[in-house]
Structure formats: C-alpha cells, structure tokens
Write a protein that holds these residues in place. Sequence first.
Motif, PDB file in Angstrom:
ATOM      1  N   ALA A  20       0.850  -1.188   0.000  1.00 22.78           N
ATOM      2  CA  ALA A  20       0.000   0.000   0.000  1.00 22.78           C
ATOM      3  C   ALA A  20       0.888   1.241   0.000  1.00 22.78           C
ATOM      4  O   ALA A  20       1.973   1.245   0.588  1.00 22.78           O
ATOM      5  N   PRO A  21       0.457   2.327  -0.669  1.00 19.03           N
ATOM      6  CA  PRO A  21       1.316   3.511  -0.790  1.00 19.03           C
ATOM      7  C   PRO A  21       1.796   4.068   0.536  1.00 19.03           C
ATOM      8  O   PRO A  21       2.906   4.587   0.627  1.00 19.03           O
ATOM      9  N   ASP A  22       0.970   3.977   1.593  1.00 18.38           N
ATOM     10  CA  ASP A  22       1.347   4.571   2.874  1.00 18.38           C
ATOM     11  C   ASP A  22       1.548   3.524   3.961  1.00 18.38           C
ATOM     12  O   ASP A  22       1.391   3.802   5.146  1.00 18.38           O
ATOM     13  N   ILE A  23       1.928   2.314   3.576  1.00 15.06           N
ATOM     14  CA  ILE A  23       2.178   1.252   4.555  1.00 15.06           C
ATOM     15  C   ILE A  23       3.447   1.561   5.344  1.00 15.06           C
ATOM     16  O   ILE A  23       4.403   2.147   4.824  1.00 15.06           O
ATOM     17  N   GLN A  24       3.445   1.206   6.624  1.00 16.82           N
ATOM     18  CA  GLN A  24       4.619   1.340   7.480  1.00 16.82           C
ATOM     19  C   GLN A  24       4.971  -0.044   8.015  1.00 16.82           C
ATOM     20  O   GLN A  24       4.084  -0.840   8.341  1.00 16.82           O
ATOM     21  N   MET A  25       6.270  -0.326   8.103  1.00 19.73           N
ATOM     22  CA  MET A  25       6.696  -1.645   8.579  1.00 19.73           C
ATOM     23  C   MET A  25       7.835  -1.494   9.576  1.00 19.73           C
ATOM     24  O   MET A  25       8.607  -0.540   9.514  1.00 19.73           O
ATOM     25  N   ILE A  26       7.909  -2.475  10.476  1.00 17.63           N
ATOM     26  CA  ILE A  26       9.050  -2.565  11.377  1.00 17.63           C
ATOM     27  C   ILE A  26       9.398  -4.044  11.523  1.00 17.63           C
ATOM     28  O   ILE A  26       8.515  -4.908  11.535  1.00 17.63           O
ATOM     29  N   LEU A  27      10.701  -4.323  11.564  1.00 17.50           N
ATOM     30  CA  LEU A  27      11.139  -5.709  11.706  1.00 17.50           C
ATOM     31  C   LEU A  27      10.847  -6.192  13.120  1.00 17.50           C
ATOM     32  O   LEU A  27      11.209  -5.547  14.106  1.00 17.50           O
ATOM     33  N   TRP A  28      10.206  -7.323  13.206  1.00 16.77           N
ATOM     34  CA  TRP A  28       9.868  -7.954  14.480  1.00 16.77           C
ATOM     35  C   TRP A  28      11.061  -8.814  14.898  1.00 16.77           C
ATOM     36  O   TRP A  28      11.042 -10.025  14.843  1.00 16.77           O
ATOM     37  N   GLY A  29      12.135  -8.154  15.268  1.00 12.53           N
ATOM     38  CA  GLY A  29      13.366  -8.851  15.595  1.00 12.53           C
ATOM     39  C   GLY A  29      13.253  -9.643  16.884  1.00 12.53           C
ATOM     40  O   GLY A  29      12.806  -9.116  17.903  1.00 12.53           O
ATOM     41  N   GLY A  30      13.655 -10.903  16.864  1.00 15.14           N
ATOM     42  CA  GLY A  30      13.638 -11.740  18.054  1.00 15.14           C
ATOM     43  C   GLY A  30      12.255 -12.084  18.535  1.00 15.14           C
ATOM     44  O   GLY A  30      12.072 -12.469  19.699  1.00 15.14           O
ATOM     45  N   GLY A  31      11.255 -11.983  17.630  1.00 12.59           N
ATOM     46  CA  GLY A  31       9.889 -12.187  18.072  1.00 12.59           C
ATOM     47  C   GLY A  31       9.179 -13.361  17.438  1.00 12.59           C
ATOM     48  O   GLY A  31       7.943 -13.388  17.411  1.00 12.59           O
ATOM     49  N   LEU A  32       9.928 -14.327  16.919  1.00  9.30           N
ATOM     50  CA  LEU A  32       9.271 -15.452  16.258  1.00  9.30           C
ATOM     51  C   LEU A  32       8.400 -16.244  17.220  1.00  9.30           C
ATOM     52  O   LEU A  32       7.331 -16.733  16.852  1.00  9.30           O
ATOM     53  N   TYR A  33       8.851 -16.326  18.473  1.00  8.37           N
ATOM     54  CA  TYR A  33       8.048 -17.089  19.435  1.00  8.37           C
ATOM     55  C   TYR A  33       8.228 -16.508  20.819  1.00  8.37           C
ATOM     56  O   TYR A  33       9.327 -16.518  21.387  1.00  8.37           O
ATOM     57  N   LEU A  54       7.368 -13.504  24.071  1.00 15.92           N
ATOM     58  CA  LEU A  54       7.801 -12.154  24.390  1.00 15.92           C
ATOM     59  C   LEU A  54       9.193 -12.130  25.000  1.00 15.92           C
ATOM     60  O   LEU A  54       9.591 -13.053  25.715  1.00 15.92           O
ATOM     61  N   ASN A  55       9.938 -11.082  24.717  1.00 15.26           N
ATOM     62  CA  ASN A  55      11.228 -10.838  25.349  1.00 15.26           C
ATOM     63  C   ASN A  55      11.536  -9.353  25.199  1.00 15.26           C
ATOM     64  O   ASN A  55      10.819  -8.618  24.498  1.00 15.26           O
ATOM     65  N   SER A  56      12.576  -8.895  25.837  1.00 11.25           N
ATOM     66  CA  SER A  56      12.866  -7.461  25.824  1.00 11.25           C
ATOM     67  C   SER A  56      13.244  -6.964  24.439  1.00 11.25           C
ATOM     68  O   SER A  56      13.015  -5.790  24.101  1.00 11.25           O
ATOM     69  N   VAL A  57      13.818  -7.832  23.610  1.00 13.94           N
ATOM     70  CA  VAL A  57      14.195  -7.428  22.254  1.00 13.94           C
ATOM     71  C   VAL A  57      12.950  -7.155  21.417  1.00 13.94           C
ATOM     72  O   VAL A  57      12.801  -6.093  20.806  1.00 13.94           O
ATOM     73  N   CYS A  58      12.025  -8.119  21.376  1.00 13.93           N
ATOM     74  CA  CYS A  58      10.848  -7.937  20.527  1.00 13.93           C
ATOM     75  C   CYS A  58       9.888  -6.900  21.113  1.00 13.93           C
ATOM     76  O   CYS A  58       9.159  -6.238  20.371  1.00 13.93           O
ATOM     77  N   LYS A  59       9.897  -6.721  22.447  1.00 14.86           N
ATOM     78  CA  LYS A  59       9.050  -5.685  23.026  1.00 14.86           C
ATOM     79  C   LYS A  59       9.446  -4.299  22.524  1.00 14.86           C
ATOM     80  O   LYS A  59       8.603  -3.404  22.398  1.00 14.86           O
ATOM     81  N   SER A  60      10.723  -4.126  22.239  1.00 12.05           N
ATOM     82  CA  SER A  60      11.178  -2.846  21.708  1.00 12.05           C
ATOM     83  C   SER A  60      10.493  -2.536  20.381  1.00 12.05           C
ATOM     84  O   SER A  60       9.994  -1.427  20.160  1.00 12.05           O
ATOM     85  N   SER A  61      10.432  -3.536  19.498  1.00  8.07           N
ATOM     86  CA  SER A  61       9.763  -3.347  18.201  1.00  8.07           C
ATOM     87  C   SER A  61       8.265  -3.183  18.382  1.00  8.07           C
ATOM     88  O   SER A  61       7.634  -2.296  17.779  1.00  8.07           O
TER      89      SER A  61
END
Length: 411
Positions: free
Chosen positions: A143-156, A158-165
Amino acid sequence: MSQHKTILIVGTYDTKDDELGYLASVILAQGGRVATMDVSVLGEPSKPTDYSKHEVAEAGGSSIKAAIDGGDENIAMQIMADGASALALKLYREGKFDGVIVLGGSMGTDLALDLCAALPLGVPKYVVSTVSFSAMLPPERLAPDIQMILWGGGLYGLNSVCKSSLSQAAGAVLGAARAVEAPNWDKPLIGMTSFGKTVLRYMVALKPALEERGFEVAVFHATGMGGRAFEGLAAEGAFAAVMDFAPQEVTNHHFGSNITAGADRMTNAGRKGIPQMIAPGCYDLVDFVGWQEPPARLAGYETHAHNRLLSSAMISAEDRGEVAQVICSKLAQATGTTEVFLPLQGCNEWDREGAPLHDAEGLHLFMDALRQHMPGNVSAQELDCHINDADFAEAVLATFDKWLAEGVVTR
C-alpha cells in the motif's frame, strides 16, 4: 483533535496471543482504544476477540471449515486474507477504527499486505513482521502509505528485544491515527508522474498553473513505488485527469528490472475512463538496483550510477521500438479521452543535443515507432521542442483548457 483513537489489532490469536495482548496494553496505556480481529484457523484465542475468525472467513465468502478442509495452509491463509481485507474495509467505512496494526511471520505478512492494500490512502497502516523489508515482498503489493518494522527476536514469545519493536509499532500507529491529515477530496486532483528537476522539470510550470485553475496536483516519483501509488489511486478513480509524463517504469518492467510499478503500469487510468495526457519522459532508460548486477538482458549496455541505490542503462535503437509498442498496447486499453504529446527534440535533460545521452537517431526511431503503432482510440500532438522546454508545458495547458471548456475534465 480527538485523542481517543481506536486501533484495530489483527493477528493469529491462537499462536500470538501474548504478543498481540502486549500491543494492546501499550496502546491502552497511551490513551488509545483497541479492537481485535482474530485471523487464526486451527486454534482458539485465550479470550474472545471483537471480531472472530469465523466472522473473518465469512466476510470473504467462505468459512473456517472450508479453510481447514482444504488441507493446505496457503489456501487457508488466503481465505482469511480475503475475509480480513473485506471486513477491515467495512469496519473502517463504519467508523469502527482509525488505524490498523497487523502482526505476523511470513504468513501473517502475506495477509497484512492484502488488508493494508484494501484500506484507503490516509488510514494509518502498520505491519510488525519477521520479514519486513525482505525481497519476498513485491512492490506491487505494498500500500502507498504502509509502514513496517522488523519484528526482531519475536518469532516465538515475548522478550525485551521484541518488546522494543512492538512498543514502537504500537506508539507509531496510535500517533499516526492522532496526527494524520487524510487526503482532502474537495478539490479535483491531477495525478502527474515525473523525476527530479535535474531530469524532468515540466511540473515546475504546470503545478502552479493547474492550481490557479482550481485543481490540486500530486506529483509521483516514477521509481517503482511512486508509480505503484499513482496506479493504485487511478484504479480507485481518485484523479480528475492524469498527466503521465514519466512512463520509465513501463520500460523498467519490460526489461525485467526490480524497480517496477507492476505489469498494470499505465493502464488503470485508461481502464477507469480518466482523461489522460501522456508523454514519453525518460522512456530510453532502464533503472535497476544500483548495488545489484543489471538484469541479464542489459548485459553490455552503457550504464550510469545515479547513486549507490540506483543505476540506469541506456537502451538501444531496437529496444526503443519495442518500448513504443508496449506503450501503445497499454494506451489501446483506454476508455477515456487520451492525448499523447511527442516532444521531437528529446524526452529528458540528458538527451538534449550536446548532453551525454543524446541519440538523435534513436529518438527518431522511437517517435516513428510510436506513430506506426499509435492506437486509434488516442490522439497525438507532435511538438517541435524538448520535454523540458516551456513550449511543452504550454501545449499541455492549451489542451487542458480545451478539455475544461468541452467538459472532458470537470472541476
């Protein structure tokens, strides 16, 4: 401006309940509201969502039973993608939410792209994905105005890394919903394609002149995603008229470049019956990703590095005949008034006489091919000027004023 904005949270609540719940908690803590949509197939959420997986499947004309009985996870997720897209659009039109955030891995992202593409420009759309910015994501599905962020460390889990994203995404979509100034359709909109002023500069004269006539002008950067946004709005019928003067993305796609706006470039306005003005700005160049090898078909072609992201190859005289035929085949699909402007002295600043890419013979062959293949449903004007000359902009405005007088374009 009301701060009480509602964010639609979409995800598979059978497998990502904790993560989706965390998103909701951040939005609620910031004073927002949430609505939840479950797009899982096999399992059940720990507590009911506002919109169940059954409602989602039914919104797409199917059912969870059909998704399960199909025995194919790809087919099942497409059923849910169709339903989620249809339901989200319905809910938005009913005023049930102000922005959307979708969470997922590759399958959830596949669904997210459809859902975001279904919503109008101006609706905040945020995707938290393990494959954000991946080469897997085709430009034509964004979509022209889509926003994305990498869900780093969040495959399975919760942890402090994925909570940041997750927390950034939650704050971003809520902030966007509070701050967004959605497009104002009170004025008729002209869609124009171009590049920077060093290459194509007609918009410098045309934009203020069209605004004086009571129109708003949106200029799209024809480097793949810009053309995709242009085509998406054309397909929605958002434009009173288009001035598609930089169809280089047509050439890119024909030569297999990754810098593409998709196979439907230069067709949606015509199919919608929107009045079109066309010119072949930068038709003779193929852009490709600067840090990759050129497409195989461009091996041995003269290339120019525009920057570290973007390079261009100059096509041959024979290639130009092909490009002319491709352009004409697209224009043949138009159902509305279409005028083609042919600036006989050149189509970008680099191909003027004395400039590095000047090729008088190639330009002549291209124009001759356009004359030969021009479909009968369009008109053409040959202009003894360069596309960046004042005479070009004046010819465009003269035709536009004629269309206004005849009611082809209306205010």
